[in-house]
Scaffold this active site. Structure first.
Site, PDB file in Angstrom:
ATOM      1  N   CYS A  22       0.837  -1.194   0.000  1.00 25.03           N
ATOM      2  CA  CYS A  22       0.000   0.000   0.000  1.00 25.03           C
ATOM      3  C   CYS A  22       0.875   1.248   0.000  1.00 25.03           C
ATOM      4  O   CYS A  22       1.890   1.303   0.690  1.00 25.03           O
ATOM      5  CB  CYS A  22      -0.947   0.087   1.192  1.00 25.03           C
ATOM      6  SG  CYS A  22      -2.131  -1.256   1.263  1.00 25.03           S
ATOM      7  N   ARG A  61       3.969  -0.127  -4.785  1.00 21.94           N
ATOM      8  CA  ARG A  61       3.699  -0.679  -3.457  1.00 21.94           C
ATOM      9  C   ARG A  61       2.367  -1.438  -3.397  1.00 21.94           C
ATOM     10  O   ARG A  61       2.038  -2.047  -2.380  1.00 21.94           O
ATOM     11  CB  ARG A  61       3.644   0.454  -2.427  1.00 21.94           C
ATOM     12  CG  ARG A  61       4.876   1.277  -2.359  1.00 21.94           C
ATOM     13  CD  ARG A  61       4.744   2.364  -1.326  1.00 21.94           C
ATOM     14  NE  ARG A  61       4.644   1.796  -0.007  1.00 21.94           N
ATOM     15  CZ  ARG A  61       5.680   1.513   0.774  1.00 21.94           C
ATOM     16  NH1 ARG A  61       6.897   1.774   0.359  1.00 21.94           N
ATOM     17  NH2 ARG A  61       5.511   0.980   1.952  1.00 21.94           N
ATOM     18  N   TRP A 106      -2.742  -2.723  -1.782  1.00 23.32           N
ATOM     19  CA  TRP A 106      -2.381  -4.128  -1.985  1.00 23.32           C
ATOM     20  C   TRP A 106      -3.226  -4.891  -0.972  1.00 23.32           C
ATOM     21  O   TRP A 106      -3.001  -4.795   0.232  1.00 23.32           O
ATOM     22  CB  TRP A 106      -0.894  -4.348  -1.726  1.00 23.32           C
ATOM     23  CG  TRP A 106      -0.428  -5.723  -2.059  1.00 23.32           C
ATOM     24  CD1 TRP A 106      -0.051  -6.196  -3.281  1.00 23.32           C
ATOM     25  CD2 TRP A 106      -0.274  -6.822  -1.143  1.00 23.32           C
ATOM     26  NE1 TRP A 106       0.318  -7.515  -3.184  1.00 23.32           N
ATOM     27  CE2 TRP A 106       0.184  -7.923  -1.887  1.00 23.32           C
ATOM     28  CE3 TRP A 106      -0.485  -6.987   0.222  1.00 23.32           C
ATOM     29  CZ2 TRP A 106       0.447  -9.163  -1.318  1.00 23.32           C
ATOM     30  CZ3 TRP A 106      -0.240  -8.230   0.798  1.00 23.32           C
ATOM     31  CH2 TRP A 106       0.227  -9.301   0.033  1.00 23.32           C
ATOM     32  N   ASN A 141      -1.713   1.987   5.757  1.00 18.58           N
ATOM     33  CA  ASN A 141      -0.798   0.956   5.261  1.00 18.58           C
ATOM     34  C   ASN A 141      -0.412   0.123   6.467  1.00 18.58           C
ATOM     35  O   ASN A 141       0.088   0.665   7.455  1.00 18.58           O
ATOM     36  CB  ASN A 141       0.438   1.608   4.636  1.00 18.58           C
ATOM     37  CG  ASN A 141       1.520   0.590   4.302  1.00 18.58           C
ATOM     38  OD1 ASN A 141       1.219  -0.578   4.055  1.00 18.58           O
ATOM     39  ND2 ASN A 141       2.764   1.034   4.285  1.00 18.58           N
ATOM     40  N   GLY A 142      -0.632  -1.195   6.371  1.00 14.38           N
ATOM     41  CA  GLY A 142      -0.289  -2.078   7.484  1.00 14.38           C
ATOM     42  C   GLY A 142      -1.430  -3.033   7.761  1.00 14.38           C
ATOM     43  O   GLY A 142      -2.320  -3.209   6.925  1.00 14.38           O
ATOM     44  N   GLU A 195      18.038 -17.076  -7.904  1.00 13.84           N
ATOM     45  CA  GLU A 195      17.595 -15.724  -8.251  1.00 13.84           C
ATOM     46  C   GLU A 195      17.017 -15.723  -9.671  1.00 13.84           C
ATOM     47  O   GLU A 195      15.992 -15.088  -9.933  1.00 13.84           O
ATOM     48  CB  GLU A 195      18.773 -14.744  -8.119  1.00 13.84           C
ATOM     49  CG  GLU A 195      18.518 -13.344  -8.628  1.00 13.84           C
ATOM     50  CD  GLU A 195      17.333 -12.627  -7.972  1.00 13.84           C
ATOM     51  OE1 GLU A 195      16.765 -13.141  -7.006  1.00 13.84           O
ATOM     52  OE2 GLU A 195      16.968 -11.552  -8.471  1.00 13.84           O
ATOM     53  N   LYS A 225      13.148 -14.612 -10.566  1.00 11.00           N
ATOM     54  CA  LYS A 225      12.814 -13.519 -11.510  1.00 11.00           C
ATOM     55  C   LYS A 225      11.792 -14.011 -12.525  1.00 11.00           C
ATOM     56  O   LYS A 225      10.819 -13.326 -12.809  1.00 11.00           O
ATOM     57  CB  LYS A 225      14.058 -13.046 -12.281  1.00 11.00           C
ATOM     58  CG  LYS A 225      15.032 -12.130 -11.600  1.00 11.00           C
ATOM     59  CD  LYS A 225      14.527 -10.756 -11.268  1.00 11.00           C
ATOM     60  CE  LYS A 225      13.825 -10.745  -9.954  1.00 11.00           C
ATOM     61  NZ  LYS A 225      14.554 -10.566  -8.760  1.00 11.00           N
ATOM     62  N   GLU A 241       8.232 -14.593 -10.891  1.00 11.30           N
ATOM     63  CA  GLU A 241       7.422 -13.471 -10.411  1.00 11.30           C
ATOM     64  C   GLU A 241       6.894 -12.561 -11.511  1.00 11.30           C
ATOM     65  O   GLU A 241       5.836 -11.973 -11.344  1.00 11.30           O
ATOM     66  CB  GLU A 241       8.144 -12.663  -9.324  1.00 11.30           C
ATOM     67  CG  GLU A 241       9.351 -11.895  -9.757  1.00 11.30           C
ATOM     68  CD  GLU A 241       9.973 -11.089  -8.592  1.00 11.30           C
ATOM     69  OE1 GLU A 241      11.180 -10.852  -8.647  1.00 11.30           O
ATOM     70  OE2 GLU A 241       9.258 -10.681  -7.655  1.00 11.30           O
ATOM     71  N   HIS A 275      18.689 -37.192  -8.986  1.00 11.26           N
ATOM     72  CA  HIS A 275      18.101 -37.830  -7.804  1.00 11.26           C
ATOM     73  C   HIS A 275      16.587 -37.652  -7.767  1.00 11.26           C
ATOM     74  O   HIS A 275      15.972 -37.813  -6.710  1.00 11.26           O
ATOM     75  CB  HIS A 275      18.760 -37.275  -6.535  1.00 11.26           C
ATOM     76  CG  HIS A 275      20.223 -37.567  -6.475  1.00 11.26           C
ATOM     77  ND1 HIS A 275      20.723 -38.824  -6.211  1.00 11.26           N
ATOM     78  CD2 HIS A 275      21.303 -36.786  -6.728  1.00 11.26           C
ATOM     79  CE1 HIS A 275      22.049 -38.793  -6.267  1.00 11.26           C
ATOM     80  NE2 HIS A 275      22.424 -37.559  -6.600  1.00 11.26           N
ATOM     81  N   LYS A 326       6.048  -4.198  -3.937  1.00 11.83           N
ATOM     82  CA  LYS A 326       7.493  -4.058  -3.788  1.00 11.83           C
ATOM     83  C   LYS A 326       7.968  -4.278  -2.354  1.00 11.83           C
ATOM     84  O   LYS A 326       8.881  -5.037  -2.104  1.00 11.83           O
ATOM     85  CB  LYS A 326       7.880  -2.653  -4.261  1.00 11.83           C
ATOM     86  CG  LYS A 326       9.354  -2.335  -4.160  1.00 11.83           C
ATOM     87  CD  LYS A 326      10.109  -2.963  -5.282  1.00 11.83           C
ATOM     88  CE  LYS A 326      11.588  -2.707  -5.241  1.00 11.83           C
ATOM     89  NZ  LYS A 326      12.311  -3.738  -5.992  1.00 11.83           N
TER      90      LYS A 326
HETATM   91  O1  M6R Z   1      13.170  -4.864   0.369  1.00  9.99           O
HETATM   92  P1  M6R Z   1      13.721  -6.228   0.569  1.00  9.99           P
HETATM   93  O2  M6R Z   1      15.041  -6.422  -0.094  1.00  9.99           O
HETATM   94  O3  M6R Z   1      13.777  -6.633   2.012  1.00  9.99           O
HETATM   95  O4  M6R Z   1      12.700  -7.198  -0.133  1.00  9.99           O
HETATM   96  C1  M6R Z   1      12.862  -8.579  -0.059  1.00  9.99           C
HETATM   97  C2  M6R Z   1      11.955  -9.291  -1.035  1.00  9.99           C
HETATM   98  O5  M6R Z   1      10.617  -9.010  -0.762  1.00  9.99           O
HETATM   99  C3  M6R Z   1      12.246  -8.904  -2.491  1.00  9.99           C
HETATM  100  O6  M6R Z   1      13.585  -9.133  -2.807  1.00  9.99           O
HETATM  101  C4  M6R Z   1      11.355  -9.701  -3.451  1.00  9.99           C
HETATM  102  O7  M6R Z   1      11.681 -11.055  -3.386  1.00  9.99           O
HETATM  103  C5  M6R Z   1      11.474  -9.165  -4.876  1.00  9.99           C
HETATM  104  N1  M6R Z   1      10.176  -8.979  -5.452  1.00  9.99           N
HETATM  105  C6  M6R Z   1      12.208 -10.063  -5.783  1.00  9.99           C
HETATM  106  O8  M6R Z   1      12.332  -9.559  -7.063  1.00  9.99           O
END
Ligand code: M6R
Length: 606
Positions: free
Chosen positions: A2, A27, A75, A99-100, A479, A483, A486, A502, A601
């Site tokens: 949010c 956000r 969100w 937000n929260g 990683e 990517k 997501e 395995h 984010k």
């Molecule tokens: O702000 P942060 O680095 O703590 O966030 C951690 C994860 O939420 C963040 O890296 C998330 O996995 C990304 N969307 C990945 O691309």
């Protein structure tokens, strides 16, 4: 999660709120709304809708003379994506955005008899109802009485009927920054990108303090009513950093920003050709007596931590454990006062990482934050902080943050190696000289962007994909897979290449994409054998390696060559390819990589 924004001042609020919300859309982007004092009188009008900020803009009046308002981009947590659940929420004299998460909202409803006031399914509306119930005409007294009743995280911006031109704010955990300029007025937001066009000076609203904003001033008091002077910070990046600057998406812009981001992260931290954090206020003493390391993070930041672990453990023999922040909090921590706890977070606000840090601090005084956002909660609560200086990362999919986090882990590892006598200055000087070449390594990978774009046409129809590698390449694979998952919604998994046989190799079928990363010299031939195993079973193999001589069709369908750099640095080249594969696959599927479904984010809910 949010985004919230508020403005009261000398301009029309609606334009400022809509522009701010567009900047905060990373956000959360499932619904949006604004509220404002109509004609600057004491009636509060609202516009809100399920959908994006552009959908909200479409239902706003073209002309709006109000100079005081609040805005929200959501969100969803409690309640689906509906107009009724969108913020702001109004109950009686109170209109607010949040937000929260209010964890005890059920209890509050029954204890204070609020059910009759509720038309949505949100915890936020319960908060509005409670503020309204407590409202005695004095906003500050009302906030003082009400806030201690909430359990959970919150950043509230509140407008009270009969108080035109005024915005009140209070927070716990969820971030909120504010600024005041004589020329424009008072601004508040989840993140300063929302108002950076107006002010480069800002302050973090302290937790459990009440902020009162009018067009002439900002007043900050604690819950006892004592006046507190805001501690102003200065933005260290340019307004353009929060714009797409001609790129189609923030994600591809941020991929391209990596060379400069790395320069800002390592420049100033290599003195006399050796790693040095004195300018950060972190002396060598901090690295002395470290027996082992625990890295705590989430998502991409955790995967950067995994690269750091493999690097530090293999190169210097220091034991390193990587913990998923949300799990660490509920496990028995195996840390002592000789453990260095490194918390990695781009935003510095990820609630799981923040709470894990708070737990770790009960065991050790050596907590070190690697954070991008200046003054964020994780940065403030750690014993020491190293900022990555990557500039704002707006795309939900993290790219430049990963590269700078890995670079920082390398600097920290080398410092620990030196301080503990596990390496020599001569060896580290050579390593630092090579580390300084990383920006050029990344630049060279950006030149194959169109080749990567073309090959992803084979990925867009895939249901599954696999990323394989060994050692550092295995950690990098995680990683790469994240990517792709997501932003393209393709199920992707990372496997240690030697582990496939395995069990997982049963999933390899005709045409299944396998992204194979083979940059580590000591296991190169073994990875190539593993690749042949999947190729023989019909996989579509994209190979990333330094080997200039690969022509063999039994090894791969496409070969993407990376420069012949030392093994530890190959990760910086390979990750750029993985980022571009994910980006162009997402584009090929007609998706918006900047706003993937269900994600936001900054994850400030547990
Ligand atoms: O702000 P942060 O680095 O703590 O966030 C951690 C994860 O939420 C963040 O890296 C998330 O996995 C990304 N969307 C990945 O691309």
């Amino acid at each position: 999660m949010c985004g919230i924004v508020g403005f009261t001042g000398k301009h029309e609020a609606q334009d400022i709120l809509l522009a701010g919300l567009a900047r905060l859309e990373y956000r959360g982007y499932d619904s949006a709304g604004i509220a404002f004092f109509k004609d600057n009188g004491d009636h509060i009008s609202m516009r809100k809708t399920a959908g994006k900020v552009k959908d909200l803009a479409a239902i706003c009046d073209e002309e709006n003379n109000s100079t005081c308002g609040i805005g929200h981009t959501r969100w969803a947590t409690h309640g689906g994506v509906t107009n009724a659940n969108a913020h702001p929420h109004r109950v009686g004299s109170v209109v607010l955005i949040h937000n929260g998460i209010i964890e005890n909202y059920h209890e509050l409803v029954s204890e204070y008899g609020l059910q009759k006031d509720l038309v949505s399914e949100t915890d936020t509306e319960v908060a509005a109802a409670l503020f309204n119930k407590m409202y005695n005409g004095d906003p500050i007294e009302t906030i003082k009485k009400t806030v201690p009743l909430f359990v959970g995280s919150f950043a509230f911006c509140i407008m009270f009927k009969s108080h035109p031109g005024e915005i009140y704010a209070v927070r716990n955990v969820s971030p909120m920054v504010a600024a005041f300029t004589e020329k424009d007025g008072a601004f508040i937001a989840s993140d300063l990108t929302a108002f950076v066009d107006y002010s480069k000076d800002y302050f973090i609203v302290p937790e459990y303090h009440i902020l009162r904003m009018t067009q002439d001033r900002i007043e900050l008091t604690d819950l006892e009513g004592k006046e507190v002077k805001p501690e102003y910070l200065k933005v260290d990046w340019d307004v353009s950093a929060a714009e797409k600057e001609g790129y189609d998406h923030f994600m591809i812009k941020e991929i391209h920003e990596q060379p400069n981001a790395i320069i800002r992260t390592i420049g100033g931290r290599i003195h006399g050709d050796l790693p040095d954090f004195k300018d950060d206020g972190v002396s060598d003493d901090f690295f002395e007596g470290v027996r082992d390391i625990t890295i705590i993070a989430c998502g991409t930041a955790m995967y950067a931590g995994m690269v750091g672990r493999t690097f530090i453990q293999n190169k210097f023999g220091i034991p390193v454990n990587v913990a998923i922040a949300s799990e660490f909090r509920y496990e028995r921590p195996v840390i002592t006062d000789e453990t260095m706890v490194i918390v990695i977070s781009q935003s510095g606000e990820t609630i799981d990482s923040l709470e894990a840090l708070r737990l770790a601090r009960k065991y050790t005084k050596k907590t070190l934050a690697i954070v991008n956002v200046k003054g964020s909660s994780i940065a403030r609560e750690s014993d020491a902080v190293l900022y990555t200086h990557a500039g704002p990362e707006i795309a939900v999919a993290s790219t430049k943050a990963y590269s700078v986090q890995v670079a920082m882990m390398y600097l920290i590892g080398c410092k620990l190696g030196l301080v503990s006598g596990r390496t020599t200055e001569a060896e580290m000087k050579e390593f630092m000289a090579d580390l300084k070449k990383v920006p050029d390594i990344i630049k060279s990978m950006l030149t194959i962007e169109s080749k990567v774009d073309k090959l992803t046409s084979r990925m867009t129809n895939a249901e599954h994909a696999f990323y394989i590698g060994r050692e550092l390449d295995y950690t990098l694979s995680m990683e790469g897979a994240l990517k792709l998952k997501e932003i393209s919604y393709i199920h992707a998994e990372a496997y240690a290449a030697g582990e496939l046989k395995h069990g997982t190799i049963a999933l390899i079928d005709e045409g299944v994409p396998v992204i194979a990363i083979a940059s580590q010299s000591d296991v190169y031939s073994k990875v190539i054998s593993n690749i042949r195993e999947v190729k023989a079973r019909g996989a579509y193999v994209i190979l990333i390696s330094k080997d200039a001589k690969i022509t063999d069709e039994s090894v791969c369908d496409v070969h993407l060559q990376i420069p012949k750099v030392r093994d530890e640095l190959a990760v910086f080249a390979s990750v750029v390819i993985c980022q571009m594969i994910a980006y162009y696959t997402s584009i090929g599927k007609g998706l918006n990589p900047d706003q993937p479904r269900n994600l936001a984010k900054s994850v400030t809910v547990e």
